[in-house]
Design a protein around this motif. Structure first.
Motif, short mmCIF file in Angstrom:
data_model
loop_
_atom_site.label_atom_id
_atom_site.label_comp_id
_atom_site.label_asym_id
_atom_site.label_seq_id
_atom_site.Cartn_x
_atom_site.Cartn_y
_atom_site.Cartn_z
N HIS A 84 0.88 28.32 -9.21
CA HIS A 84 0.84 29.21 -8.08
C HIS A 84 0.54 28.96 -6.93
CE1 HIS A 84 -3.33 29.16 -7.92
NE2 HIS A 84 -3.57 29.05 -9.50
N GLY A 85 1.20 29.32 -5.76
CA GLY A 85 0.73 28.52 -4.45
C GLY A 85 0.52 29.58 -3.31
N ARG A 117 -4.11 32.15 -0.74
CA ARG A 117 -3.40 31.34 0.35
C ARG A 117 -4.08 31.64 1.67
NH1 ARG A 117 -1.61 26.38 0.89
NH2 ARG A 117 -0.68 26.84 -0.99
N ASN A 141 -4.63 16.17 -7.17
CA ASN A 141 -4.70 17.01 -6.28
C ASN A 141 -2.93 17.60 -6.25
OD1 ASN A 141 -6.64 16.49 -3.49
ND2 ASN A 141 -7.07 16.17 -5.65
N GLY A 142 -2.84 18.82 -6.00
CA GLY A 142 -1.54 19.24 -5.76
C GLY A 142 -1.10 19.30 -4.44
N GLY A 143 -1.07 17.95 -3.75
CA GLY A 143 -0.98 17.73 -2.58
C GLY A 143 -2.32 17.95 -1.78
N GLU A 149 6.26 33.65 -2.23
CA GLU A 149 6.81 32.98 -0.91
C GLU A 149 7.17 31.32 -1.31
OE1 GLU A 149 4.13 35.85 2.11
OE2 GLU A 149 3.46 33.86 1.78
N CYS A 185 3.20 15.20 -6.33
CA CYS A 185 1.89 15.74 -6.96
C CYS A 185 2.16 16.20 -8.12
CB CYS A 185 1.22 16.25 -5.71
SG CYS A 185 1.70 18.17 -5.55
N ILE A 232 0.80 22.80 -1.55
CA ILE A 232 1.16 23.94 -2.37
C ILE A 232 0.00 24.51 -3.29
CG2 ILE A 232 2.70 24.86 -3.77
CD1 ILE A 232 3.75 24.24 -1.07
N GLU A 233 -0.82 23.49 -3.68
CA GLU A 233 -2.11 23.74 -4.71
C GLU A 233 -3.02 24.29 -3.55
OE1 GLU A 233 -5.34 21.65 -7.47
OE2 GLU A 233 -4.74 20.95 -5.60
N GLN A 234 -3.40 25.68 -3.94
CA GLN A 234 -4.80 26.10 -3.32
C GLN A 234 -5.87 25.62 -3.72
OE1 GLN A 234 -2.43 29.26 -5.18
NE2 GLN A 234 -3.04 30.71 -3.61
N TYR A 294 2.92 19.30 -8.30
CA TYR A 294 2.79 20.84 -8.55
C TYR A 294 3.68 21.79 -8.44
CZ TYR A 294 -0.75 24.68 -8.06
OH TYR A 294 -1.42 25.78 -7.97
N ARG A 330 5.97 19.93 -0.65
CA ARG A 330 5.29 19.53 0.59
C ARG A 330 5.40 17.89 0.44
NH1 ARG A 330 4.87 21.55 5.53
NH2 ARG A 330 2.76 21.10 5.94
N CYS A 331 5.71 17.34 -0.64
CA CYS A 331 5.51 15.93 -0.99
C CYS A 331 6.63 15.13 -0.60
CB CYS A 331 4.91 15.62 -2.28
SG CYS A 331 3.22 16.38 -2.60
N SER A 390 0.54 32.97 6.13
CA SER A 390 1.20 33.10 4.74
C SER A 390 2.36 31.87 4.93
CB SER A 390 1.87 34.34 4.86
OG SER A 390 2.97 34.33 5.50
N LEU A 391 2.73 31.73 3.66
CA LEU A 391 3.80 30.56 3.50
C LEU A 391 5.12 31.08 3.96
CD1 LEU A 391 2.67 29.09 -0.09
CD2 LEU A 391 3.00 27.65 2.36
N HIS A 433 -2.07 21.52 6.65
CA HIS A 433 -1.62 20.49 5.59
C HIS A 433 -0.75 21.43 4.58
CE1 HIS A 433 -5.77 20.27 6.57
NE2 HIS A 433 -5.60 19.03 6.61
N LEU A 434 -1.14 22.72 4.48
CA LEU A 434 0.08 23.28 3.42
C LEU A 434 0.22 22.78 2.24
CD1 LEU A 434 1.38 26.13 4.42
CD2 LEU A 434 3.20 25.10 4.39
N PHE A 476 -2.90 15.84 1.94
CA PHE A 476 -2.49 15.45 3.26
C PHE A 476 -3.87 15.48 4.05
CE2 PHE A 476 0.67 18.19 1.11
CZ PHE A 476 1.51 16.87 0.66
#
Lengths: 820, 178
Positions: B51-52, A274, A240-242, B57, B112, A191-193, B114, B148-149, A693-694, A188-189, A244
């Motif tokens: 933070h991601g 991450r 949610n920060g994304g 990155e 989102c 961005i929010e962990q 973020y 990502r959105c 990793s991203l 999904h990746l 998916f």
């Protein structure tokens, strides 16, 4: 297209109701929650993909300065899992670990750094076990059995259905195409962990703030996992920060911090790194597919036999549902008189796979749409024309007993064909450039919930008070898609107020009615229908009071522009707030609830609950590619997309969902892959993520993203609120096969797997140069012990939606579509 | 690049520092190994910065330091003494949204939300340098911010609209180089 009635709010571009908070930093994500006396948790994760836990020594960690609590599997006797038949993992491993990264112990300490130090002091002795890296290995080595509960060996589960006699129909076909495809897993990746904060409130009850798409399911599952009454647990889904699909499971850490908070009586927070998110996964299943499809010489489908083999990773997660979805939606786009599906999910020693955008339907759609391109090529029919000639009619049942209502697919295809100048350009572009077309379909909400019950899927409560305030409560969860905006828009439309004047309180099991969550593209349709019902009920009270006050018949009362007025006599008018005053005087405190339950599935056989939906959305995509034959590099200069949305609620957000889907689809097509490698035996033999990793897990950046030409097709669906269908997932599905088809148009090679990377292009071009079949893709489909298929006659073959005992032959094959 | 070597005992001792964030002066006591990101979020409660990955990155933690976008997860807070730090919390003028914020909210630049604060700050720096950026220039400026959105298109459109509004409002501003 038909637009029908006039709307105040629906269909107008607007700032979303939560837009200001999102651009000012006010939106409070789970990791933004901080509470007094809050402690922090860290998890110790397994370095082995498959091992017995011989012993865990926590004594050194327990004496570490600043440490508050150490937890291990002993503290968690109850197995967890998001679906009732998949309760096969523990919040912290008990006895055995099955993937690298599986949580084994937890430390709660005064801060993250101290917790991390204490985690390092925990000593675990493992006895390594042989490991399974792929479905193929799982089938070949049934004795290295990952779970006792599997159907057999490492086969987690199989599913098989036959709708009409497929072999007979294939035998009678002018052509039979047999193709293998492979869809690599990806993740999904967001961005929010993932983050969670658990806290015991003043009454000793638990509150969990979490990055979750499904607070109701988490609420239920948490009560079970902790042995605490659900009434004593409140789950708050932070925006949610994304998501998916990656925040749809009950995650280990959610149970761990909840338990720790109850033990310590203090708030406990965790935020995953991450790398931990990559190992927790629950993303797209890798799927190997075999498609045998029969066609007539003029390009009509006669039958399809689809076999799928899913690599599920170490635990169930949503797997049995994913397996069913890997064969559910092949029938809702094109007329398909006979259909057979066999699906199999295997366990492997890798992070569990689960749900990701398009859940389970993405992979077979990839195969189906490429195969259609091959069929069109072989029969010398334009691929767009081929598709247009066999679109499922509206209001009909499919071979596998799905009810298709509205279907705007033909218009979607014509739109992208026109706008891309398909007829003038396909096959006629300079060498290395090409166009590809593909289509897709998706659910507007699953017909059944993930645990059996016959209650509503969504509930909405509306409260009005004399201040003029409209407050609406719903368990639905904002994951970026605009859940709150849809809710406010529906209520605002019914009550004639502005969406920005509606206060939304959502995603909180302590105060909002149950909504099953943000998955399966269900929110607009299910929450929307419930919201309209609630708003109409409270509107009826306002109508009665206003009619009395204005001395007009109730039928004369209308709402709009923050006023309640008589249609024929605009002088007879009340401010919205005045109408509330009169209604509150007449009826007492004003409120109403609404709920929505989807129509029952048309089929009655076991498994017929996966696939049905109140409506299906449709999308067509044309992708243009440029392929460099020297380097194999693929550039996508432009994508054209048309999506059948039924009705657009807010065009700004709808377009964003479509373009976000195209973006994610291009990532899956060209670069994204969740892949593992074995470390050398002398090291640990572990199956580790290749690129956690991203930076290295490649996704499209702003420099890679092409221009997207987006068109929304409006064909309102009667089952949907104001006709509005989903838009968050469907537009992803056609992207990957359209890229593959465009590559074929550009350089004449077939890449029958994703991601379509430069090395595969070069390999296929080399084969082409050698005069061999210019194709890269799977070569072999292993023998899989699928179960005996459940035989169900299609609607036009005299079936009644039940399984038949016989082989399903001999029935009247005269095809008559059952029209609802 | 400054190499900071701190003995272990000293590393655990908190340091006291003055940080200037969004034109507010803060005296902060924090562990010396903390990044600017951590100090902003944990010690100043400015959680608008996200933070991601915490590895430089994803770009979600970008803030402006002396007007330039900087990944706050890669910067020790210790190194920011005396710098002007700007975060999303300081972007609006009182209740009035910055044109970038208004355009992002109106045109779908935030889904989102973020990655949004960092993209807003990055875009602000871009428009300071180049009030009328081309689409290609915007893409290049945002290449380090993953979203990502959205698929980025509505982000570009929001930046272009804000840039146009800002040029109208302050026609001479672009001649002043920061």
């Amino acid at each position: 297209m038909s637009t029908g009635r006039q709307f105040n709010t629906i269909g107008k571009p607007r700032r979303r109701v939560d837009g200001r908070a999102k651009v000012t930093g006010h939106t409070r994500f789970a990791d933004d929650v901080t509470l007094p006396r809050m402690l922090h948790a860290k998890l110790l994760r397994s370095p082995h993909p498959h091992a017995e836990i011989v012993s865990i020594d926590t004594s050194r960690a327990e004496t570490h300065a600043g440490m508050n609590l150490v937890l291990t599997g002993k503290d968690f006797p109850v197995a967890i899992g998001i679906i009732p038949v998949g309760q096969d993992e523990y919040p912290l491993a008990r006895g055995r670990v099955r993937y690298v990264g599986e949580p084994v112990a937890a430390v709660i300490a005064k801060d993250e750094a101290t917790a991390a130090e204490a985690v390092d002091l925990i000593e675990v002795q493992y006895r390594k076990l042989p490991t399974i890296a792929s479905s193929q290995e799982g089938l070949e080595q049934p004795d290295v059995r990952i779970h006792k509960h599997s159907e057999r060996g490492n086969i987690h589960c199989t599913q098989a259905y036959e709708f009409g006699d497929v072999d007979e129909a294939l035998a009678k076909s002018d052509h039979v195409f047999e193709d293998l495809f492979f869809y690599e897993g990806n993740t999904h990746l967001a961005i929010e962990q993932h983050a969670s904060v658990a806290s015991m409130d003043g009454e000793g009850k638990l509150t969990l703030w979490s990055s979750t798409q499904v607070p109701h399911y988490i609420h239920r599952a948490l009560a079970r996992a902790l042995g605490v009454p659900a009434a004593h647990i409140r789950v708050i889904a932070c925006p949610n920060g994304g998501g998916f699909g990656g925040k749809c499971d009950l995650h280990n850490h959610e149970v761990v911090v909840s338990k720790a908070s109850l033990r310590l009586g203090r708030p406990v927070k965790i935020c995953l790194t991450r790398e931990e998110v990559f190992y927790m996964h629950r993303g797209r299943h890798p799927v190997l597919m075999k498609l045998r499809t029969g066609v007539t010489r003029d390009g009509k489908l006669t039958a399809m036999h689809l076999q799928t083999l899913l690599d599920g990773g170490a635990y169930s997660s949503y797997g049995p549902v994913t397996t069913l979805y890997s064969g559910a939606l092949q029938t809702v786009t094109y007329d398909l008189p006979h259909y057979k599906f066999e699906g199999c999910r295997t366990f492997t020693n890798k992070p569990p796979c689960g749900a990701k955008r398009g859940h389970g339907t993405v992979q077979p759609r990839f195969g189906q749409e490429i195969q259609l391109d091959k069929i069109a090529n072989k029969l010398c029919i334009d691929p767009a024309e081929l598709r247009l000639k066999m679109i499922v009619p509206p209001n009909s049942l499919t071979a596998n007993w799905l009810r298709v209502g509205s279907i705007g697919l033909a218009e979607c295809i014509r739109t992208v064909v026109d706008r891309s100048e398909w007829s003038n350009r396909r096959g006629k572009l300079p060498a290395g450039r090409g166009l590809g077309i593909a289509v897709g379909a998706y659910l507007c909400g699953a017909g059944l919930p993930i645990y059996f019950n016959t209650m509503p899927h969504s509930g909405v409560q509306v409260l009005l008070d004399r201040s003029g305030q409209v407050t609406v409560f719903c368990g639905a969860t904002e994951v970026g898609q605009g859940s709150d905006d849809v809710l406010a828009a529906m209520v605002a439309e019914v009550l004639g107020v502005e969406p920005a004047d509606v206060r939304c309180i959502t995603g909180d099991t302590g105060i909002t009615p149950v909504d099953l969550g943000s998955y399966s593209s269900r929110v607009t349709v299910m929450m929307g229908n419930a919201a309209i019902q609630a708003a109409e009920r409270v509107r009826a009270l306002l109508v009665a009071a206003a009619a009395e006050q204005l001395r007009v018949a109730p039928e004369q009362i209308s709402f709009g522009g923050n006023r309640v007025f008589a249609v024929d006599d605009p002088r007879k008018s009340l401010r919205f707030q005045e109408a509330i005053d009169f209604a509150e005087t007449k009826f007492g405190t004003l409120g109403a609830v609404g709920s929505y339950t989807p129509p029952p599935p048309p089929g009655h056989f076991k498994g017929s609950g996966v696939g049905p939906s109140p409506a299906y959305s449709y999308t067509a995509v044309v992708v243009e590619v440029e392929v460099d034959s020297e380097t194999g590099w693929i550039t996508v200069p432009k994508v054209w997309v048309a999506h059948d949305i039924g009705r657009t609620v807010n065009p700004v957000l709808a377009r964003g969902q479509v373009e976000g889907s195209i973006y994610m689809g291009l990532g899956e097509a060209l670069m994204e892959e969740q892949v593992y490698r074995r470390l050398p035996r002398k090291l640990s033999d572990a199956l580790v993520h290749k690129i956690p990793s991203l930076l290295e897990y490649k996704s499209l950046t702003s420099l890679d993203m092409p221009e997207v030409d987006t068109v929304l097709i409006e064909d309102p669906d009667p089952n949907c609120p104001f006709g509005a269908k989903e838009v968050g997932q469907g537009p992803l599905l056609p992207v990957m096969p359209a890229v593959a088809n465009a590559v074929f148009d550009a350089v004449g090679v077939r890449i029958d797997e994703v991601p379509i990377t430069p090395d595969k292009i070069l390999k296929a071009l080399a084969l082409k140069a050698q005069g061999k079949e210019p194709r890269v893709g799977p070569e072999h489909f292993p023998a899989v012990a699928y179960r005996q298929p459940i035989l169900v006659l299609p609607p036009w073959a005299g079936g009644d939606g039940n399984a038949t005992k016989g082989p399903g032959k001999g029935a009247n094959e005269t095809r008559e579509r059952i029209v609802s | 690049m400054i190499e900071v070597t701190i003995p272990e005992a000293a590393a655990k001792r908190n340091v006291r520092l003055r940080l200037r964030v969004n034109d507010d002066e803060h005296e902060v006591l924090f562990a010396p190994y903390k990044t600017l990101l951590e100090v902003l979020r944990e010690d100043l409660n400015l959680t608008g910065t996200k933070h991601g990955c915490e590895l430089g990155e994803c770009g979600a933690c970008a803030v402006l330091v002396d007007g330039k976008p900087l990944l706050s997860c890669l910067e020790l807070a210790l190194e920011c003494e005396g710098c002007r730090i700007a975060t999303v919390e300081g972007l609006s003028r009182g209740p009035e949204l910055h044109p970038l914020q208004a355009a992002f909210a109106d045109l779908g630049g935030a889904q989102c939300g973020y990655c949004t604060p960092a993209i807003l700050m990055t875009a602000k720096a871009l428009l300071q340098d180049e009030p009328n950026p081309s689409r290609e220039h915007i893409k290049a400026a945002l290449a380090g911010n993953l979203c990502r959105c959205t698929g980025y298109q509505q982000i570009y459109e929001a930046i272009e609209k804000a840039a146009a509004l800002m040029r109208e409002a302050r026609p001479m501003r672009h001649e002043v180089k920061q």
